[in-house]
Design a protein around this motif. Sequence first.
Motif, PDB file in Angstrom:
ATOM      1  N   ARG A  10      -8.974  -8.516   6.990  1.00 42.20           N
ATOM      2  CA  ARG A  10      -9.242  -7.076   6.937  1.00 42.20           C
ATOM      3  C   ARG A  10      -7.956  -6.317   7.237  1.00 42.20           C
ATOM      4  O   ARG A  10      -7.195  -6.698   8.125  1.00 42.20           O
ATOM      5  CB  ARG A  10     -10.320  -6.673   7.943  1.00 42.20           C
ATOM      6  CG  ARG A  10     -11.684  -7.248   7.636  1.00 42.20           C
ATOM      7  CD  ARG A  10     -12.682  -6.964   8.742  1.00 42.20           C
ATOM      8  NE  ARG A  10     -12.923  -5.540   8.916  1.00 42.20           N
ATOM      9  CZ  ARG A  10     -13.804  -4.839   8.209  1.00 42.20           C
ATOM     10  NH1 ARG A  10     -14.510  -5.439   7.259  1.00 42.20           N
ATOM     11  NH2 ARG A  10     -13.989  -3.560   8.432  1.00 42.20           N
ATOM     12  N   GLU A  70     -10.836  -2.330   6.556  1.00 39.96           N
ATOM     13  CA  GLU A  70     -11.519  -2.538   5.287  1.00 39.96           C
ATOM     14  C   GLU A  70     -11.396  -3.990   4.839  1.00 39.96           C
ATOM     15  O   GLU A  70     -10.375  -4.640   5.047  1.00 39.96           O
ATOM     16  CB  GLU A  70     -10.933  -1.619   4.202  1.00 39.96           C
ATOM     17  CG  GLU A  70     -11.145  -0.137   4.473  1.00 39.96           C
ATOM     18  CD  GLU A  70     -10.639   0.719   3.338  1.00 39.96           C
ATOM     19  OE1 GLU A  70     -10.024   0.160   2.405  1.00 39.96           O
ATOM     20  OE2 GLU A  70     -10.853   1.936   3.373  1.00 39.96           O
ATOM     21  N   ASN A  71     -12.466  -4.490   4.203  1.00 39.50           N
ATOM     22  CA  ASN A  71     -12.428  -5.833   3.639  1.00 39.50           C
ATOM     23  C   ASN A  71     -11.260  -5.951   2.664  1.00 39.50           C
ATOM     24  O   ASN A  71     -11.089  -5.109   1.780  1.00 39.50           O
ATOM     25  CB  ASN A  71     -13.733  -6.142   2.912  1.00 39.50           C
ATOM     26  CG  ASN A  71     -14.919  -6.148   3.851  1.00 39.50           C
ATOM     27  OD1 ASN A  71     -14.766  -6.030   5.065  1.00 39.50           O
ATOM     28  ND2 ASN A  71     -16.100  -6.274   3.288  1.00 39.50           N
ATOM     29  N   PHE A  72     -10.504  -7.010   2.814  1.00 34.05           N
ATOM     30  CA  PHE A  72      -9.286  -7.165   2.029  1.00 34.05           C
ATOM     31  C   PHE A  72      -9.315  -8.468   1.225  1.00 34.05           C
ATOM     32  O   PHE A  72      -9.029  -8.496   0.039  1.00 34.05           O
ATOM     33  CB  PHE A  72      -8.097  -7.153   2.993  1.00 34.05           C
ATOM     34  CG  PHE A  72      -6.749  -7.162   2.348  1.00 34.05           C
ATOM     35  CD1 PHE A  72      -6.307  -6.080   1.605  1.00 34.05           C
ATOM     36  CD2 PHE A  72      -5.907  -8.253   2.488  1.00 34.05           C
ATOM     37  CE1 PHE A  72      -5.050  -6.083   1.004  1.00 34.05           C
ATOM     38  CE2 PHE A  72      -4.652  -8.269   1.902  1.00 34.05           C
ATOM     39  CZ  PHE A  72      -4.230  -7.176   1.161  1.00 34.05           C
ATOM     40  N   SER A  77     -10.175 -11.755  -3.794  1.00 33.78           N
ATOM     41  CA  SER A  77      -9.473 -10.509  -3.517  1.00 33.78           C
ATOM     42  C   SER A  77     -10.453  -9.337  -3.641  1.00 33.78           C
ATOM     43  O   SER A  77     -11.196  -9.236  -4.619  1.00 33.78           O
ATOM     44  CB  SER A  77      -8.313 -10.313  -4.495  1.00 33.78           C
ATOM     45  OG  SER A  77      -7.761  -9.028  -4.365  1.00 33.78           O
ATOM     46  N   LEU A  78     -10.446  -8.467  -2.635  1.00 33.11           N
ATOM     47  CA  LEU A  78     -11.324  -7.304  -2.649  1.00 33.11           C
ATOM     48  C   LEU A  78     -10.564  -6.022  -2.946  1.00 33.11           C
ATOM     49  O   LEU A  78     -11.174  -4.965  -3.083  1.00 33.11           O
ATOM     50  CB  LEU A  78     -12.048  -7.185  -1.307  1.00 33.11           C
ATOM     51  CG  LEU A  78     -12.873  -8.408  -0.897  1.00 33.11           C
ATOM     52  CD1 LEU A  78     -13.524  -8.197   0.460  1.00 33.11           C
ATOM     53  CD2 LEU A  78     -13.928  -8.729  -1.944  1.00 33.11           C
ATOM     54  N   LYS A  79      -9.254  -6.108  -3.004  1.00 32.11           N
ATOM     55  CA  LYS A  79      -8.408  -4.980  -3.363  1.00 32.11           C
ATOM     56  C   LYS A  79      -7.256  -5.496  -4.214  1.00 32.11           C
ATOM     57  O   LYS A  79      -6.820  -6.641  -4.064  1.00 32.11           O
ATOM     58  CB  LYS A  79      -7.871  -4.261  -2.112  1.00 32.11           C
ATOM     59  CG  LYS A  79      -8.920  -3.436  -1.379  1.00 32.11           C
ATOM     60  CD  LYS A  79      -8.290  -2.669  -0.236  1.00 32.11           C
ATOM     61  CE  LYS A  79      -9.296  -1.747   0.440  1.00 32.11           C
ATOM     62  NZ  LYS A  79      -9.731  -0.659  -0.460  1.00 32.11           N
ATOM     63  N   GLN A  80      -6.767  -4.656  -5.084  1.00 28.87           N
ATOM     64  CA  GLN A  80      -5.684  -5.071  -5.981  1.00 28.87           C
ATOM     65  C   GLN A  80      -4.476  -5.551  -5.191  1.00 28.87           C
ATOM     66  O   GLN A  80      -3.792  -6.494  -5.588  1.00 28.87           O
ATOM     67  CB  GLN A  80      -5.290  -3.912  -6.894  1.00 28.87           C
ATOM     68  CG  GLN A  80      -4.192  -4.261  -7.889  1.00 28.87           C
ATOM     69  CD  GLN A  80      -3.845  -3.077  -8.789  1.00 28.87           C
ATOM     70  OE1 GLN A  80      -4.450  -2.024  -8.694  1.00 28.87           O
ATOM     71  NE2 GLN A  80      -2.884  -3.280  -9.663  1.00 28.87           N
ATOM     72  N   GLN A  81      -4.220  -4.901  -4.056  1.00 30.58           N
ATOM     73  CA  GLN A  81      -3.057  -5.272  -3.248  1.00 30.58           C
ATOM     74  C   GLN A  81      -3.186  -6.664  -2.643  1.00 30.58           C
ATOM     75  O   GLN A  81      -2.210  -7.205  -2.114  1.00 30.58           O
ATOM     76  CB  GLN A  81      -2.838  -4.237  -2.135  1.00 30.58           C
ATOM     77  CG  GLN A  81      -2.414  -2.870  -2.623  1.00 30.58           C
ATOM     78  CD  GLN A  81      -3.607  -1.979  -2.969  1.00 30.58           C
ATOM     79  OE1 GLN A  81      -4.722  -2.459  -3.129  1.00 30.58           O
ATOM     80  NE2 GLN A  81      -3.367  -0.683  -3.079  1.00 30.58           N
ATOM     81  N   PHE A 118       0.816  -1.214   0.000  1.00 31.05           N
ATOM     82  CA  PHE A 118       0.000   0.000   0.000  1.00 31.05           C
ATOM     83  C   PHE A 118       0.853   1.269   0.000  1.00 31.05           C
ATOM     84  O   PHE A 118       0.331   2.365   0.181  1.00 31.05           O
ATOM     85  CB  PHE A 118      -0.927   0.017   1.215  1.00 31.05           C
ATOM     86  CG  PHE A 118      -2.136  -0.866   1.073  1.00 31.05           C
ATOM     87  CD1 PHE A 118      -3.303  -0.388   0.493  1.00 31.05           C
ATOM     88  CD2 PHE A 118      -2.095  -2.185   1.511  1.00 31.05           C
ATOM     89  CE1 PHE A 118      -4.419  -1.205   0.366  1.00 31.05           C
ATOM     90  CE2 PHE A 118      -3.209  -3.012   1.389  1.00 31.05           C
ATOM     91  CZ  PHE A 118      -4.378  -2.520   0.813  1.00 31.05           C
ATOM     92  N   ASP A 169      -4.280  -9.303  -4.423  1.00 34.33           N
ATOM     93  CA  ASP A 169      -4.237 -10.305  -5.489  1.00 34.33           C
ATOM     94  C   ASP A 169      -3.172 -11.359  -5.251  1.00 34.33           C
ATOM     95  O   ASP A 169      -3.376 -12.555  -5.526  1.00 34.33           O
ATOM     96  CB  ASP A 169      -3.998  -9.627  -6.844  1.00 34.33           C
ATOM     97  CG  ASP A 169      -5.209  -8.834  -7.316  1.00 34.33           C
ATOM     98  OD1 ASP A 169      -6.295  -9.000  -6.720  1.00 34.33           O
ATOM     99  OD2 ASP A 169      -5.062  -8.041  -8.268  1.00 34.33           O
TER     100      ASP A 169
END
Length: 358
Positions: free
Chosen positions: A132, A136-138, A150-154, A101, A156
């Motif tokens: 999380r 935030e959901n991760f 995956s809920l965020k690109q980071q 991040f 993946d």
Amino acid sequence: MKGFILMFLGIVHLHEAFGAIHSLMHFYTASSDIPSFPEFMVVEMVDDVQMVHYDSNSQKVVPKQDWMKQTDAGFWESEREKFFHSQQSFKVEVHILMQRFNQSGGVHILQYIYGCSLDNESEQKEGFGQLRYNGENFLEYDMNDLTWKSLKQQADFMQDKWNSDSSRLVFWKIYFTQTCIECLKKQVVNGKSILRRTVPPSVSLLQKTPSSPVTCHATGFYPSGVKVVWIKDGQEHHEDVEYGETLQNDDGTFQKSTHLTVKPEEWKNNKYQCVVQVTGIKEDFIKVLTESEIQTNRGDPAPNFVPIIGGVVALLLVVVVVVVVGVVIWKKRSKKGFIPASTSDSDSENSGKGAQKI
């Protein structure tokens, strides 16, 4: 840090109907740069009751209920070793996520949450799993296709890593549909004297100054299901009413406040009542808003109601900080689930916990 504390104060209770839905939940929390706060904590709960606590400061596993203390010492030592291993892994993972991040420092929190629930009436079973980061959901586990999402690109890279182990994905499904439910049933039976008890509330009307809102404060009740409402002339009154969250006291009971903004001449000319209803208790607890019922701190430097509320905030930072975010998600009754890697017989027989690996 203030923003994280406020985020954790949004606790909601788990049960829509007392005794109908039971849950077994595990919370692993790693943090960075929070002064005087453990870098790693584990809290395990059945229903609203904390069973086990571990933190990186003491590096001890503490069974919190009498029925858990009957487990042999060898089991608790194996749990301590498992949690210590997770402590090291989580510390590394926080730094990896900070790099993903592009964060160089500051307060950061990683939570690993999993568990299951059982509806005694419908026999519906559910599993839940989520990672999380900073509230935030991760990353989430999808019970429908048995994979992590995956809920965020980071996230993946974690999704690809965790989904590459097909045998472990199948194991998670078995855990949620069988192992976790069996352990939950056992804990509900073993802890029935605590989990099935009811405790009536103590209700007070509080006000700082004549122009301040009047607070209806209910505390000391169990279970957590509660309704605290204002009644005006026989009808529920919602205008100028602020509803607080349900918070846990250090003895395992709960408290909740509802604030009414009303002018003195208004409540003196109308009948205002605060009504408290606790799930599982048939009796309503009522306070009529009169001048004699109001407790105030006017002229009193140490009002009797401030320590009650302040004490719970301190407790939240130690215990509920690792619980609240997960409980809020659980409220949505997600059908996603998540399970650890260990399949040892001792885990299944005692509490359904397994080695945590990221």
